[in-house]
Design a protein around this motif. Sequence first.
Motif, PDB file in Angstrom:
ATOM      1  N   PHE A  53       0.814  -1.210   0.000  1.00  0.00           N
ATOM      2  CA  PHE A  53       0.000   0.000   0.000  1.00  0.00           C
ATOM      3  C   PHE A  53       0.851   1.265   0.000  1.00  0.00           C
ATOM      4  CE2 PHE A  53      -2.082  -3.383   2.448  1.00  0.00           C
ATOM      5  CZ  PHE A  53      -3.115  -3.673   1.571  1.00  0.00           C
ATOM      6  N   ASN A  54       1.814   1.340   0.897  1.00  0.00           N
ATOM      7  CA  ASN A  54       2.686   2.512   1.027  1.00  0.00           C
ATOM      8  C   ASN A  54       4.046   2.069   1.542  1.00  0.00           C
ATOM      9  OD1 ASN A  54       0.982   4.865   0.395  1.00  0.00           O
ATOM     10  ND2 ASN A  54      -0.223   4.168   2.140  1.00  0.00           N
ATOM     11  N   ASN A  55       5.045   2.816   1.209  1.00  0.00           N
ATOM     12  CA  ASN A  55       6.400   2.515   1.685  1.00  0.00           C
ATOM     13  C   ASN A  55       6.675   3.270   2.976  1.00  0.00           C
ATOM     14  OD1 ASN A  55       6.877   0.876  -0.513  1.00  0.00           O
ATOM     15  ND2 ASN A  55       7.760   2.508  -1.727  1.00  0.00           N
ATOM     16  N   TYR A  56       6.169   2.745   4.084  1.00  0.00           N
ATOM     17  CA  TYR A  56       6.401   3.385   5.376  1.00  0.00           C
ATOM     18  C   TYR A  56       7.847   3.197   5.785  1.00  0.00           C
ATOM     19  CZ  TYR A  56       1.381   3.742   5.617  1.00  0.00           C
ATOM     20  OH  TYR A  56       0.075   4.037   5.337  1.00  0.00           O
ATOM     21  N   ARG A  57       8.501   4.285   6.086  1.00  0.00           N
ATOM     22  CA  ARG A  57       9.919   4.258   6.410  1.00  0.00           C
ATOM     23  C   ARG A  57      10.161   3.795   7.838  1.00  0.00           C
ATOM     24  NH1 ARG A  57      12.308   9.696   3.496  1.00  0.00           N
ATOM     25  NH2 ARG A  57      11.684   9.086   1.400  1.00  0.00           N
ATOM     26  N   ILE A  58      11.142   2.911   7.989  1.00  0.00           N
ATOM     27  CA  ILE A  58      11.600   2.476   9.300  1.00  0.00           C
ATOM     28  C   ILE A  58      13.118   2.373   9.238  1.00  0.00           C
ATOM     29  CG2 ILE A  58       9.495   1.257   9.965  1.00  0.00           C
ATOM     30  CD1 ILE A  58      10.827  -1.352   9.136  1.00  0.00           C
ATOM     31  N   GLY A  59      13.754   2.527  10.373  1.00  0.00           N
ATOM     32  CA  GLY A  59      15.206   2.391  10.399  1.00  0.00           C
ATOM     33  C   GLY A  59      15.929   3.541   9.718  1.00  0.00           C
ATOM     34  N   ASN A  67      21.235  16.332  -7.601  1.00  0.00           N
ATOM     35  CA  ASN A  67      22.636  16.326  -8.046  1.00  0.00           C
ATOM     36  C   ASN A  67      23.459  15.213  -7.392  1.00  0.00           C
ATOM     37  OD1 ASN A  67      23.120  17.236  -5.435  1.00  0.00           O
ATOM     38  ND2 ASN A  67      23.862  19.258  -6.047  1.00  0.00           N
ATOM     39  N   GLY A  68      22.810  14.365  -6.578  1.00  0.00           N
ATOM     40  CA  GLY A  68      23.491  13.229  -5.957  1.00  0.00           C
ATOM     41  C   GLY A  68      24.096  13.515  -4.601  1.00  0.00           C
ATOM     42  N   ILE A  69      24.091  14.772  -4.165  1.00  0.00           N
ATOM     43  CA  ILE A  69      24.642  15.153  -2.855  1.00  0.00           C
ATOM     44  C   ILE A  69      23.655  14.728  -1.761  1.00  0.00           C
ATOM     45  CG2 ILE A  69      25.327  17.111  -1.389  1.00  0.00           C
ATOM     46  CD1 ILE A  69      27.291  16.723  -3.633  1.00  0.00           C
ATOM     47  N   LEU A  70      24.211  14.207  -0.662  1.00  0.00           N
ATOM     48  CA  LEU A  70      23.389  13.805   0.478  1.00  0.00           C
ATOM     49  C   LEU A  70      22.632  15.004   1.031  1.00  0.00           C
ATOM     50  CD1 LEU A  70      22.672  11.446   2.411  1.00  0.00           C
ATOM     51  CD2 LEU A  70      24.629  12.145   3.805  1.00  0.00           C
ATOM     52  N   LYS A  71      21.322  14.845   1.208  1.00  0.00           N
ATOM     53  CA  LYS A  71      20.446  15.903   1.714  1.00  0.00           C
ATOM     54  C   LYS A  71      20.179  15.737   3.211  1.00  0.00           C
ATOM     55  CE  LYS A  71      15.928  17.944   0.660  1.00  0.00           C
ATOM     56  NZ  LYS A  71      14.758  17.829  -0.241  1.00  0.00           N
ATOM     57  N   ALA A  72      19.957  14.493   3.654  1.00  0.00           N
ATOM     58  CA  ALA A  72      19.642  14.221   5.059  1.00  0.00           C
ATOM     59  C   ALA A  72      19.875  12.752   5.360  1.00  0.00           C
ATOM     60  CB  ALA A  72      18.192  14.586   5.362  1.00  0.00           C
ATOM     61  N   SER A  73      20.146  12.459   6.636  1.00  0.00           N
ATOM     62  CA  SER A  73      20.286  11.062   7.047  1.00  0.00           C
ATOM     63  C   SER A  73      19.897  10.926   8.515  1.00  0.00           C
ATOM     64  CB  SER A  73      21.713  10.554   6.824  1.00  0.00           C
ATOM     65  OG  SER A  73      22.634  11.274   7.621  1.00  0.00           O
ATOM     66  N   GLY A  74      19.216   9.804   8.808  1.00  0.00           N
ATOM     67  CA  GLY A  74      18.787   9.520  10.168  1.00  0.00           C
ATOM     68  C   GLY A  74      17.778   8.382  10.188  1.00  0.00           C
ATOM     69  N   ASN A  75      17.144   8.187  11.336  1.00  0.00           N
ATOM     70  CA  ASN A  75      16.248   7.043  11.552  1.00  0.00           C
ATOM     71  C   ASN A  75      14.776   7.434  11.638  1.00  0.00           C
ATOM     72  OD1 ASN A  75      17.918   4.531  12.008  1.00  0.00           O
ATOM     73  ND2 ASN A  75      18.991   6.028  13.274  1.00  0.00           N
ATOM     74  N   TYR A  76      13.938   6.477  11.215  1.00  0.00           N
ATOM     75  CA  TYR A  76      12.479   6.604  11.274  1.00  0.00           C
ATOM     76  C   TYR A  76      11.901   5.476  12.127  1.00  0.00           C
ATOM     77  CZ  TYR A  76      12.106   9.789   7.231  1.00  0.00           C
ATOM     78  OH  TYR A  76      12.171  10.855   6.366  1.00  0.00           O
ATOM     79  N   LYS A  77      10.740   5.770  12.732  1.00  0.00           N
ATOM     80  CA  LYS A  77       9.913   4.760  13.397  1.00  0.00           C
ATOM     81  C   LYS A  77       8.533   4.806  12.768  1.00  0.00           C
ATOM     82  CE  LYS A  77      11.808   4.403  18.037  1.00  0.00           C
ATOM     83  NZ  LYS A  77      11.543   4.555  19.481  1.00  0.00           N
ATOM     84  N   LEU A  78       7.823   3.676  12.819  1.00  0.00           N
ATOM     85  CA  LEU A  78       6.461   3.566  12.305  1.00  0.00           C
ATOM     86  C   LEU A  78       5.485   3.653  13.474  1.00  0.00           C
ATOM     87  CD1 LEU A  78       4.649   2.932   9.819  1.00  0.00           C
ATOM     88  CD2 LEU A  78       4.939   0.520  10.380  1.00  0.00           C
ATOM     89  N   ASP A  79       4.388   4.395  13.284  1.00  0.00           N
ATOM     90  CA  ASP A  79       3.386   4.527  14.332  1.00  0.00           C
ATOM     91  C   ASP A  79       2.012   4.694  13.678  1.00  0.00           C
ATOM     92  OD1 ASP A  79       2.367   4.649  16.891  1.00  0.00           O
ATOM     93  OD2 ASP A  79       3.550   6.383  17.498  1.00  0.00           O
ATOM     94  N   THR A  80       0.968   4.785  14.505  1.00  0.00           N
ATOM     95  CA  THR A  80      -0.398   4.920  13.993  1.00  0.00           C
ATOM     96  C   THR A  80      -1.113   6.080  14.663  1.00  0.00           C
ATOM     97  OG1 THR A  80      -1.305   3.424  15.657  1.00  0.00           O
ATOM     98  CG2 THR A  80      -0.629   2.440  13.561  1.00  0.00           C
ATOM     99  N   TYR A  81      -2.175   6.533  14.010  1.00  0.00           N
ATOM    100  CA  TYR A  81      -3.096   7.494  14.595  1.00  0.00           C
ATOM    101  C   TYR A  81      -4.509   7.035  14.236  1.00  0.00           C
ATOM    102  CZ  TYR A  81      -2.831   9.463   9.851  1.00  0.00           C
ATOM    103  OH  TYR A  81      -2.833   9.624   8.499  1.00  0.00           O
ATOM    104  N   THR A  82      -5.509   7.562  14.924  1.00  0.00           N
ATOM    105  CA  THR A  82      -6.892   7.137  14.733  1.00  0.00           C
ATOM    106  C   THR A  82      -7.520   7.864  13.552  1.00  0.00           C
ATOM    107  OG1 THR A  82      -7.125   6.702  17.085  1.00  0.00           O
ATOM    108  CG2 THR A  82      -9.155   6.956  15.842  1.00  0.00           C
TER     109      THR A  82
END
Length: 176
Positions: A53-59, A67-82
């Motif tokens: 359905f969707n590419n939810y980011r984790i890790g 231009n191929g230059i790194l823009k950002a880097s770090g970690n994601y967690k998956l969560d829910t809302y109602t």
Amino acid sequence: MRNTLYILTFLLFVSCKTAQIKSELPIKNTITEYYESGEIKSVGAIDEFHKEFNNYRIGFWKEFYKNGILKASGNYKLDTYTQCCTGGICDGFYSYKFGEWNYYYDNGNLKANGTYKIGKKHKETSCEGGDEINFGFVTDSWVFYDKNGKKIIPTEKDISEIEKSSFIDEWDMGKD
């Protein structure tokens, strides 16, 4: 004596609780996302369960400029809302940034570095009153730089830009 043994055995079984183990690390796949023109846009892990359905980011994720230059880097967690769906209450999913993140200018110089402080933020949903979601806030411990690498005091716009990018939900998945 035999009755006492039966009673103790019964109480032992009744008093034992079963525990449900919830995995903090969903099964994941590494994917590469591309700009329409073919350049790599981002690389990271997605939640295997929701990938149809969707590419939810984790890790850990890396995001790139065209231009191929790194823009950002770090970690994601998956969560829910109602959410309120046609069949009743349902979950809306989102990925949010946590921990240390680095942001870069398109010339490769560091733009900002810091650790998100996770707090709650109101999100409008299809349910009356919305819901509260985990959200990464920028704190005073973040360090910002200008395009030449000189340390600066961030503007409200600098802070808002980073905080605005701190979560991605199902409606953001198709946006560029």
